[in-house]
Every structure is written in C-alpha cells, then in structure tokens.
Design a protein around this motif. Structure first.
Motif, PDB file in Angstrom:
ATOM      1  N   ALA A  62       2.641   1.829  -3.670  1.00  0.00           N
ATOM      2  CA  ALA A  62       1.467   1.633  -4.660  1.00  0.00           C
ATOM      3  C   ALA A  62       1.572   3.295  -3.794  1.00  0.00           C
ATOM      4  O   ALA A  62       1.354   4.052  -5.231  1.00  0.00           O
ATOM      5  CB  ALA A  62       0.457   1.494  -4.641  1.00  0.00           C
ATOM      6  N   TYR A  85      -1.078  -1.674  -7.111  1.00  0.00           N
ATOM      7  CA  TYR A  85      -1.141  -2.439  -5.502  1.00  0.00           C
ATOM      8  C   TYR A  85      -2.444  -3.614  -6.051  1.00  0.00           C
ATOM      9  O   TYR A  85      -1.917  -4.511  -4.672  1.00  0.00           O
ATOM     10  CB  TYR A  85      -2.202  -1.387  -4.235  1.00  0.00           C
ATOM     11  CG  TYR A  85      -2.441  -1.675  -3.631  1.00  0.00           C
ATOM     12  CD1 TYR A  85      -1.677  -2.458  -1.828  1.00  0.00           C
ATOM     13  CD2 TYR A  85      -4.171  -1.788  -3.004  1.00  0.00           C
ATOM     14  CE1 TYR A  85      -2.698  -2.974  -0.985  1.00  0.00           C
ATOM     15  CE2 TYR A  85      -4.961  -2.338  -1.729  1.00  0.00           C
ATOM     16  CZ  TYR A  85      -4.048  -2.677  -1.257  1.00  0.00           C
ATOM     17  OH  TYR A  85      -4.772  -3.509   0.010  1.00  0.00           O
ATOM     18  N   ALA A  87       1.201  -1.217  -0.159  1.00  0.00           N
ATOM     19  CA  ALA A  87       0.029  -0.174   0.629  1.00  0.00           C
ATOM     20  C   ALA A  87       0.997   1.366   0.090  1.00  0.00           C
ATOM     21  O   ALA A  87       0.165   2.382  -0.407  1.00  0.00           O
ATOM     22  CB  ALA A  87      -0.765   0.303   1.021  1.00  0.00           C
TER      23      ALA A  87
END
Length: 359
Positions: free
Chosen positions: A97, A148, A94
C-alpha cells in the motif's frame, strides 16, 4: 531523439544533481545545511505555484481544462490500485500500500525540473497543470490506505473462516478470536485528510497559485526578478542537495539486510522502481493524447503520472501506516525513480509524445 537526451544531459540542474550524487558516493564532506535545503524547497514551491497562478489568470478555465483536472485526479486514484495489485502478493499489505501510494502521488521537484526543461526549450505550457499537480497529491494517499484496510480485513476474514473450520474439526479451541489475526487498528481519517491535504508543500503551492491568479501580470512584474531570474540557480542548488540525499538513500537500500526490511531482492525492487514510472508514463501520456493536450502540457501530465512522491506520502504514511517500512518505498522513489525520470524519463517521454503528436 539524441538531441533531446544531450540537451537534458547538458542542463545545469541535472549536472548539479550528479555532482551531489558523486559527492555522496565519494564520501566528500559537501553538505547543504538543513535550513538552507528547506528554504530552497520553499522557494521552488512558491515560484512554480506563483508562475502557474499567473499563467492560469491569463488563460480561460474552459471545459477542456476542467476535464484535464478531473482526469489528473482520476489518474492519481487509478495508479495506486494497479501498483497494489501487482505487489500485494510479493510484499506485506502495508508495504504494498505504501509503494502504491508513493507511485500514485507525484514529485513536485520532478515537475518543477520538467517546467524548467520546457522553458529552456522554448515550449509553452499551461498554468492549470500546477493545479493538477496539487490535486494529485492526496487521492493516491487515501486510495493506498483504503487498499491496505481492504486487504487486511480480507485476510482477517479468511483467518477467521479457517479458525472456525479448525474449531469445528477439533483442531483449534473454539474461543480463538479474529482479533488475533491482525484486524487493522482504526485510522483517524480526519488526521489523514489533514496531513495529506494540508501538508506544507501542498498548502504553499496552492496558496502561491491562488495569489498568482489573483494578482496576475501586475503581481508578476513585482516579483519577476525573484521568481524568474533566480529560478534556475536555486533549482541547481536544490538538485545538488537532492543528489546527495538520493545517493545516500541508494546506499541504504543496498545495505538492507533483514527479511522484514527487504522482503524482495534489491534487483527486483530496483526493477519495479523503473518499470512503474515507465508504465505510468504510458498511461498518463495516452490520457494526455486523448485530451488533445499541447506538447508542453502533455509532457507535464506524463511526468506527473510517471513521478513518485518522497515528501508528502512519507509524511502521511508515518501517521496512517506506521507498519510500512520507509526503507522500501522511500529509496525506491527518491534514489531510483527520481534520478531515472530526470536523466532518462523527461527526454524519453518528450520524444515519444512528439512522435505521437506528429503522427
């Protein structure tokens, strides 16, 4: 080269940015009210959008322009992939990304500051670059979310395979399910597209550009005193506020302590926040040279590639990637990359482009 750096250092907008940073570091009570800061942001987006639209109306939308616009969009989609590949083994998916989307998207304020730099230097630039700026906001966000999802799903499949192998060997209960390994929750792509394409900054600058293109020189004559003579002063006040905010974000980054919030050492994050704009500037500048852009247009495309978003991307990521830590991607873009581009990047990229164009 020294003259370009000295000219940039002596520009009022940059000096006001440093004044704001000094106020934050010295703990002065200097503060720009939130509503005033919002007005200044709206003004700058309106002014640059309108002026870009007027310039667009006075130029021809030939094949070269469309080629440049498509190339700008491609650049905003490719950069997140490069950044994500470099970070995916160093940060959680996360966070990697989020940083990728941040550096693939653009900073409208850096672009505006660069146009002011070109105007004061007497270097012409084309209005269609404003359209390029607006078009580069959303692709990076979408690519970042896709990266992601792909990474997380790959991890889930790997975990499922390992679980099945373990169950076959009698190490794990066969009933273990892949959902336990973090298969990503569904993302509302409709809401994501709405947030990334219709957020206030993109909507205002595109709308202002369209109005400027429709009204042309007649419209400019009516609002010139507002978008022309006041522009540098408004930019100075806005960068004063940005200096305060950037310094505070840097202090937040330095004070981060937990492993979740700081999976990488501070020094490495700061290094990435300088290396990414330099690398992206090389990519964008090379693209500008291949497209045979003029000096001013090449610098603007380069600064678009080198800049990082700290408005549109965080707003979209709050919706689409709540797992990503804002204490990583936001200070990197706002506290390090933004002032680096203002202080060093703009004159550095300009000098390199001048050398390349004259060889």
């Amino acid at each position: 080269m020294d003259s370009l750096f000295l000219a940039n250092l002596s520009s009022p907008p940059l000096l006001f940015f440093f004044l704001g940073a000094a106020a934050a570091f010295l703990r002065s009570d200097l503060e720009i009210p939130t509503q005033v800061a919002k007005f200044l942001s709206l003004y700058l987006l309106f002014a640059i959008g309108f002026k870009g639209g007027v310039a667009l109306a006075e130029s021809s939308l030939d094949a070269a322009v469309w080629q440049a616009l498509l190339s700008a969009v491609a650049l905003s989609a490719v950069v997140p992939v490069i950044v994500f590949v470099l970070l995916s083994r160093r940060l959680p998916a996360a966070d990697a990304a989020a940083v990728a989307a941040t550096y693939g998207s653009i900073s409208a304020v850096t672009f505006v500051t660069c146009t002011a730099y070109l105007d004061t230097s007497g270097i012409a630039w084309s209005g269609y670059l404003v359209a390029a700026m607006a078009l580069m906001e959303s692709p990076a966000i979408i690519v970042g979310i896709l990266l992601y999802r792909l990474k997380t799903q790959a991890n889930a499949r790997t975990a499922l395979t390992a679980t099945a192998a373990g169950a076959a060997a009698g190490e794990l209960a066969p009933s273990t399910h892949a959902d336990a390994y973090g298969e990503p929750d569904g993302i509302s792509w409709r809401e994501l597209l709405r947030e990334s394409c219709l957020n206030g900054s993109v909507f205002l600058i595109v709308g202002s550009m369209i109005i400027g293109a429709l009204t042309g020189s007649r419209g400019m004559a009516q609002v010139h005193s507002f978008v022309g003579e006041l522009f540098i002063g408004m930019l100075c006040l806005f960068l004063l506020d940005m200096g305060i905010v950037a310094a505070r974000r840097l202090q937040e980054l330095r004070s981060t302590r937990t492993r979740r919030e700081a999976p990488l050492p501070l020094g490495r994050l700061m290094t990435y926040a300088v290396v990414f704009p330099l690398g992206n500037a090389v990519l964008a500048g090379t693209l500008a040279l291949l497209l045979n852009m003029s000096e001013g247009d090449a610098l603007l495309l380069t600064i678009l590639g080198a800049s990082a978003s700290y408005i549109a991307v965080p707003a979209a990521l709050r919706l689409a990637l709540p797992e990503a830590s804002p204490s990583i991607y936001l200070p990197m873009s706002l506290a390090i990359t933004f002032p680096f581009n203002l202080l060093v990047g703009i004159p550095l990229y300009h000098q390199v482009l001048r050398w390349a164009l004259n060889t």
